[in-house]
Design a protein around this motif. Structure first.
Motif, PDB file in Angstrom:
ATOM      1  N   UNK A 130       0.842  -1.201   0.000  1.00 54.53           N
ATOM      2  CA  UNK A 130       0.000   0.000   0.000  1.00 54.53           C
ATOM      3  C   UNK A 130       0.884   1.261   0.000  1.00 54.53           C
ATOM      4  N   UNK A 131       1.898   1.216   0.854  1.00 53.06           N
ATOM      5  CA  UNK A 131       2.845   2.334   0.922  1.00 53.06           C
ATOM      6  C   UNK A 131       3.502   2.559  -0.448  1.00 53.06           C
ATOM      7  N   UNK A 132       3.925   1.459  -1.078  1.00 53.35           N
ATOM      8  CA  UNK A 132       4.597   1.575  -2.385  1.00 53.35           C
ATOM      9  C   UNK A 132       3.658   2.167  -3.443  1.00 53.35           C
ATOM     10  N   UNK A 133       2.378   1.815  -3.329  1.00 52.02           N
ATOM     11  CA  UNK A 133       1.396   2.355  -4.279  1.00 52.02           C
ATOM     12  C   UNK A 133       1.311   3.879  -4.124  1.00 52.02           C
ATOM     13  N   UNK A 134       1.331   4.318  -2.883  1.00 52.14           N
ATOM     14  CA  UNK A 134       1.277   5.757  -2.621  1.00 52.14           C
ATOM     15  C   UNK A 134       2.509   6.446  -3.191  1.00 52.14           C
ATOM     16  N   UNK A 135       3.689   5.840  -2.991  1.00 56.51           N
ATOM     17  CA  UNK A 135       4.923   6.455  -3.522  1.00 56.51           C
ATOM     18  C   UNK A 135       4.852   6.502  -5.047  1.00 56.51           C
ATOM     19  N   UNK A 136       4.426   5.385  -5.649  1.00 60.59           N
ATOM     20  CA  UNK A 136       4.396   5.327  -7.113  1.00 60.59           C
ATOM     21  C   UNK A 136       3.450   6.394  -7.663  1.00 60.59           C
ATOM     22  N   UNK A 137       2.328   6.586  -6.993  1.00 54.44           N
ATOM     23  CA  UNK A 137       1.407   7.575  -7.552  1.00 54.44           C
ATOM     24  C   UNK A 137       1.933   8.998  -7.308  1.00 54.44           C
ATOM     25  N   UNK A 138       2.623   9.214  -6.193  1.00 54.37           N
ATOM     26  CA  UNK A 138       3.265  10.523  -5.958  1.00 54.37           C
ATOM     27  C   UNK A 138       4.300  10.799  -7.060  1.00 54.37           C
ATOM     28  N   UNK A 139       5.099   9.789  -7.349  1.00 53.63           N
ATOM     29  CA  UNK A 139       6.131   9.947  -8.394  1.00 53.63           C
ATOM     30  C   UNK A 139       5.477  10.218  -9.749  1.00 53.63           C
ATOM     31  N   UNK A 140       4.443   9.441 -10.060  1.00 53.30           N
ATOM     32  CA  UNK A 140       3.759   9.621 -11.359  1.00 53.30           C
ATOM     33  C   UNK A 140       3.200  11.021 -11.485  1.00 53.30           C
ATOM     34  N   UNK A 141       2.542  11.424 -10.406  1.00 54.49           N
ATOM     35  CA  UNK A 141       1.865  12.708 -10.442  1.00 54.49           C
ATOM     36  C   UNK A 141       2.833  13.883 -10.545  1.00 54.49           C
ATOM     37  N   UNK A 142       3.941  13.810  -9.820  1.00 56.12           N
ATOM     38  CA  UNK A 142       4.786  15.000  -9.718  1.00 56.12           C
ATOM     39  C   UNK A 142       6.115  14.913 -10.459  1.00 56.12           C
ATOM     40  N   UNK A 143       6.528  13.713 -10.834  1.00 59.44           N
ATOM     41  CA  UNK A 143       7.859  13.602 -11.449  1.00 59.44           C
ATOM     42  C   UNK A 143       7.856  13.054 -12.878  1.00 59.44           C
ATOM     43  N   UNK A 144       6.713  12.571 -13.323  1.00 60.57           N
ATOM     44  CA  UNK A 144       6.692  11.948 -14.659  1.00 60.57           C
ATOM     45  C   UNK A 144       7.165  12.939 -15.729  1.00 60.57           C
ATOM     46  N   UNK A 145       6.692  14.176 -15.664  1.00 59.65           N
ATOM     47  CA  UNK A 145       7.048  15.137 -16.712  1.00 59.65           C
ATOM     48  C   UNK A 145       8.533  15.446 -16.711  1.00 59.65           C
ATOM     49  N   UNK A 146       9.055  15.745 -15.526  1.00 63.11           N
ATOM     50  CA  UNK A 146      10.465  16.141 -15.451  1.00 63.11           C
ATOM     51  C   UNK A 146      11.376  14.977 -15.865  1.00 63.11           C
ATOM     52  N   UNK A 147      11.008  13.760 -15.454  1.00 65.67           N
ATOM     53  CA  UNK A 147      11.843  12.598 -15.789  1.00 65.67           C
ATOM     54  C   UNK A 147      11.792  12.322 -17.283  1.00 65.67           C
ATOM     55  N   UNK A 148      10.616  12.470 -17.855  1.00 65.40           N
ATOM     56  CA  UNK A 148      10.501  12.182 -19.275  1.00 65.40           C
ATOM     57  C   UNK A 148      11.262  13.241 -20.066  1.00 65.40           C
ATOM     58  N   UNK A 149      11.128  14.497 -19.640  1.00 66.55           N
ATOM     59  CA  UNK A 149      11.823  15.592 -20.309  1.00 66.55           C
ATOM     60  C   UNK A 149      13.340  15.428 -20.211  1.00 66.55           C
ATOM     61  N   UNK A 150      13.821  15.178 -18.986  1.00 61.49           N
ATOM     62  CA  UNK A 150      15.274  15.177 -18.772  1.00 61.49           C
ATOM     63  C   UNK A 150      15.925  13.880 -19.259  1.00 61.49           C
ATOM     64  N   UNK A 151      15.269  12.741 -19.022  1.00 63.98           N
ATOM     65  CA  UNK A 151      15.971  11.471 -19.241  1.00 63.98           C
ATOM     66  C   UNK A 151      15.375  10.534 -20.268  1.00 63.98           C
ATOM     67  N   UNK A 152      14.075  10.275 -20.156  1.00 67.19           N
ATOM     68  CA  UNK A 152      13.564   9.185 -20.976  1.00 67.19           C
ATOM     69  C   UNK A 152      13.600   9.521 -22.455  1.00 67.19           C
ATOM     70  N   UNK A 153      13.334  10.797 -22.813  1.00 68.19           N
ATOM     71  CA  UNK A 153      13.372  11.136 -24.240  1.00 68.19           C
ATOM     72  C   UNK A 153      14.804  11.094 -24.760  1.00 68.19           C
ATOM     73  N   UNK A 154      15.773  11.409 -23.901  1.00 70.24           N
ATOM     74  CA  UNK A 154      17.164  11.379 -24.363  1.00 70.24           C
ATOM     75  C   UNK A 154      17.847  10.053 -24.022  1.00 70.24           C
ATOM     76  N   UNK A 155      17.116   9.175 -23.325  1.00 69.38           N
ATOM     77  CA  UNK A 155      17.642   7.864 -22.909  1.00 69.38           C
ATOM     78  C   UNK A 155      18.964   7.970 -22.150  1.00 69.38           C
TER      79      UNK A 155
END
Ligand code: SF4
Ligand code: SF4
Length: 206
Positions: A42-67
């Protein structure tokens, strides 16, 4: 064939011993283990949704698009024995076989052995990976937002309730469960790391 690196060998041994023991456990003990990890999931689900909600954009911008993600570097993470147990409890036989195969086939490189084109091969990735945020991500999202920074600090505190042995914690108990059955692994940091052993002793734990 070249021998496995020490890291891969330790991972492989831990995965094999966990699989072996779990496969011989009666249903009642498997149920007990699954019940025992419920609140952690349950705790991990909360962390994952916090990360998705607040970090998905920055991570995709900084890292995933540039791999060029700094998140999944080669041999860059500590895997706790409990991570292996929890992942195995939630995985199919095929999922575990895949982890063992990549450890065997590994030929080096810069990325974590478990990273492939579609992401992490763990069904339920290690806690260190889940809680990792690079400075860039932290500074961009948390620095000017007191509320988010305090929510993140709260999640870090909750993490410790499962992993930080100043009291009996899940990660320690899962190691004990396997130690009592005669298994041993260098990934049992709560029973091997001098720093964590000192911490336990200081709090009257063994
Ligand atoms: S946490 Fe940092 S290194 Fe990891 S994916 Fe996000 S921006 Fe990239
Ligand atoms: S285990 Fe998964 S999430 Fe963690 S570093 Fe490796 S690929 Fe990344």
């Amino acid at each position: 064939m070249a021998p496995l690196s020490e890291y891969n060998q330790q991972q492989k041994d831990a995965i094999l011993m966990v699989r072996q023991h779990l496969s011989h456990l009666p249903e009642s003990e498997l149920c007990w283990l699954k019940k025992r990890i419920k609140s952690y999931l349950k705790f991990r689900k909360t962390v994952a949704s916090f990360q998705d909600q607040h970090f998905a954009d920055i991570c995709s911008q900084k890292c995933f698009t540039s791999q060029t993600s700094a998140c999944c570097g080669r041999e860059g993470i500590i895997t706790f024995f409990a991570d292996v147990v929890i992942n195995a409890l939630l995985s199919t036989t095929k999922g575990i076989d895949t982890l063992l195969e990549v450890l065997e086939r590994d030929r080096g490189g810069f990325n974590c052995v478990y990273l492939n084109e579609s992401g992490c091969l763990w069904r339920f990735k290690p806690i260190v990976c889940e809680m990792f945020l690079c400075d860039h991500a932290k500074n961009s999202v948390l620095n000017d937002n007191e509320s988010l920074a305090s929510q993140w600090a709260g999640l870090r505190r909750r993490e410790r309730m499962y992993t930080w042995p100043t009291r009996p914690v899940l990660f320690d108990q899962l190691e004990v469960f396997f130690l009592n059955a005669g298994f041993d692994s260098p990934l049992m940091y709560l029973h091997k790391s001098p720093g964590l052993l000192r911490l336990k002793a200081k709090h009257g734990l063994r």
